[in-house]
Design a protein around this motif. Structure first.
Motif, short mmCIF file in Angstrom:
data_model
loop_
_atom_site.label_atom_id
_atom_site.label_comp_id
_atom_site.label_asym_id
_atom_site.label_seq_id
_atom_site.Cartn_x
_atom_site.Cartn_y
_atom_site.Cartn_z
N UNK A 25 0.83 -1.21 0.00
CA UNK A 25 0.00 0.00 0.00
C UNK A 25 0.86 1.25 0.00
N UNK A 26 1.92 1.28 0.80
CA UNK A 26 2.82 2.45 0.82
C UNK A 26 3.39 2.72 -0.57
N UNK A 27 3.90 1.68 -1.19
CA UNK A 27 4.54 1.83 -2.51
C UNK A 27 3.54 2.32 -3.55
N UNK A 28 2.38 1.67 -3.61
CA UNK A 28 1.41 2.01 -4.65
C UNK A 28 0.72 3.34 -4.41
N UNK A 29 0.46 3.70 -3.14
CA UNK A 29 -0.13 5.01 -2.85
C UNK A 29 0.80 6.13 -3.28
N UNK A 30 2.08 5.95 -3.01
CA UNK A 30 3.06 6.97 -3.39
C UNK A 30 3.15 7.07 -4.91
N UNK A 31 3.22 5.93 -5.56
CA UNK A 31 3.38 5.89 -7.02
C UNK A 31 2.14 6.42 -7.74
N UNK A 32 0.97 5.99 -7.33
CA UNK A 32 -0.27 6.33 -8.05
C UNK A 32 -0.91 7.65 -7.62
N UNK A 33 -0.76 8.02 -6.34
CA UNK A 33 -1.49 9.19 -5.83
C UNK A 33 -0.61 10.19 -5.07
N UNK A 34 0.70 9.93 -5.04
CA UNK A 34 1.63 10.79 -4.31
C UNK A 34 1.18 11.03 -2.87
N UNK A 35 0.75 9.95 -2.23
CA UNK A 35 0.32 9.99 -0.83
C UNK A 35 1.15 9.01 -0.02
N UNK A 36 1.48 9.40 1.21
CA UNK A 36 2.05 8.44 2.14
C UNK A 36 0.90 7.69 2.80
N UNK A 110 -8.80 11.25 -1.78
CA UNK A 110 -9.06 10.09 -0.92
C UNK A 110 -9.90 9.04 -1.65
N UNK A 111 -10.95 9.47 -2.33
CA UNK A 111 -11.82 8.52 -3.02
C UNK A 111 -11.06 7.74 -4.09
N UNK A 112 -10.18 8.41 -4.81
CA UNK A 112 -9.37 7.73 -5.83
C UNK A 112 -8.38 6.76 -5.17
N UNK A 113 -7.73 7.21 -4.10
CA UNK A 113 -6.76 6.36 -3.40
C UNK A 113 -7.45 5.18 -2.72
N UNK A 114 -8.65 5.40 -2.22
CA UNK A 114 -9.40 4.32 -1.56
C UNK A 114 -9.66 3.16 -2.51
N UNK A 115 -10.01 3.48 -3.74
CA UNK A 115 -10.24 2.43 -4.74
C UNK A 115 -8.99 1.57 -4.92
N UNK A 116 -7.85 2.24 -4.99
CA UNK A 116 -6.57 1.53 -5.13
C UNK A 116 -6.31 0.65 -3.92
N UNK A 117 -6.43 1.20 -2.72
CA UNK A 117 -6.13 0.45 -1.50
C UNK A 117 -7.08 -0.74 -1.35
N UNK A 118 -8.35 -0.54 -1.62
CA UNK A 118 -9.31 -1.66 -1.53
C UNK A 118 -8.93 -2.77 -2.50
N UNK A 119 -8.52 -2.40 -3.70
CA UNK A 119 -8.12 -3.41 -4.69
C UNK A 119 -6.87 -4.15 -4.23
#
Length: 143
Positions: A25-36, A110-119
Motif C-alpha cells: 500500500x505504501x509503494x502504490x499510494x506513493x506511485x499512483x497518488x503521491x500519498x504516504x 481520498x476517493x481515488x486512493x481508496x479504490x486503489x487500497x481496496x483493490x
C-alpha cells in the motif's frame, strides 16, 4: 523435537500479512497518488467524520498513531498550497486552537486512493484465501 507454538506462529502470520499489506500500500499510494500511508489515514479520518464534527490534532494522533510533532508537520504539509487536501482555520484567533477539515480536493484524492487500497487489499486477501468479513469479526474488540 520442538513443539509448534500456535500462539507465536499465528502472531507471526498476522505480522507478516500486515507487513506485506503495508509495504504494498505504501509503494502504490506513493506511485499512483503521491500519498504516504499516514496521509491516506488522515484523509480517511476526515472523510469518515461528519462535516459538523470538530477535528483536533489529538483526534488524528490517536487515530494514526503519530507523535504530536510528526502530526503537526504532516498537517502543515497536507494543508500547504502544494498539497491542499486539508484546510486549517484558527478559532478565536488562537494559533494553538485550530479547526481542521478536508477540502474538495482532499475528498477527490481520498476517493481515488481508496479504490486503489481496496483493490490491493482484496488481492492480498485472495492470495491468502482470507474472507475479509470473517477476519473483521475475528479481530474486532469484544464488547
Amino acid at each position: 523435537m520442538v513443539q509448534p507454538n500456535r500462539t507465536m506462529d499465528s502472531w507471526l502470520l498476522v505480522h507478516q500479512l500486515h507487513s506485506k499489506t503495508e509495504a504494498i500500500c505504501k509503494k502504490e499510494l506513493k506511485k499512483e497518488h503521491d500519498l504516504t500511508l499516514n496521509e491516506f489515514f488522515v484523509l480517511m479520518y476526515f472523510y469518515n467524520t461528519s462535516d459538523d464534527q470538530i477535528v483536533r490534532i489529538q483526534d488524528l494522533i490517536d487515530f494514526v498513531g503519530l507523535s504530536q510533532s510528526a502530526m503537526s508537520r504532516l498537517i502543515t504539509n497536507m494543508g500547504s498550497k502544494k498539497c491542499g487536501v486539508i484546510k486549517e482555520q484558527n478559532i478565536h484567533g488562537d494559533r494553538r486552537d485550530v479547526l481542521l477539515s478536508i477540502t474538495d480536493s482532499g475528498i477527490e484524492k481520498y476517493e481515488a486512493a481508496l479504490k486503489l487500497v481496496e483493490r490491493l487489499i482484496s488481492d492480498i486477501y485472495k492470495e491468502y484465501d482470507i474472507d475479509h468479513e470473517a477476519l473483521f469479526d475475528l479481530l474486532k474488540p469484544k464488547s
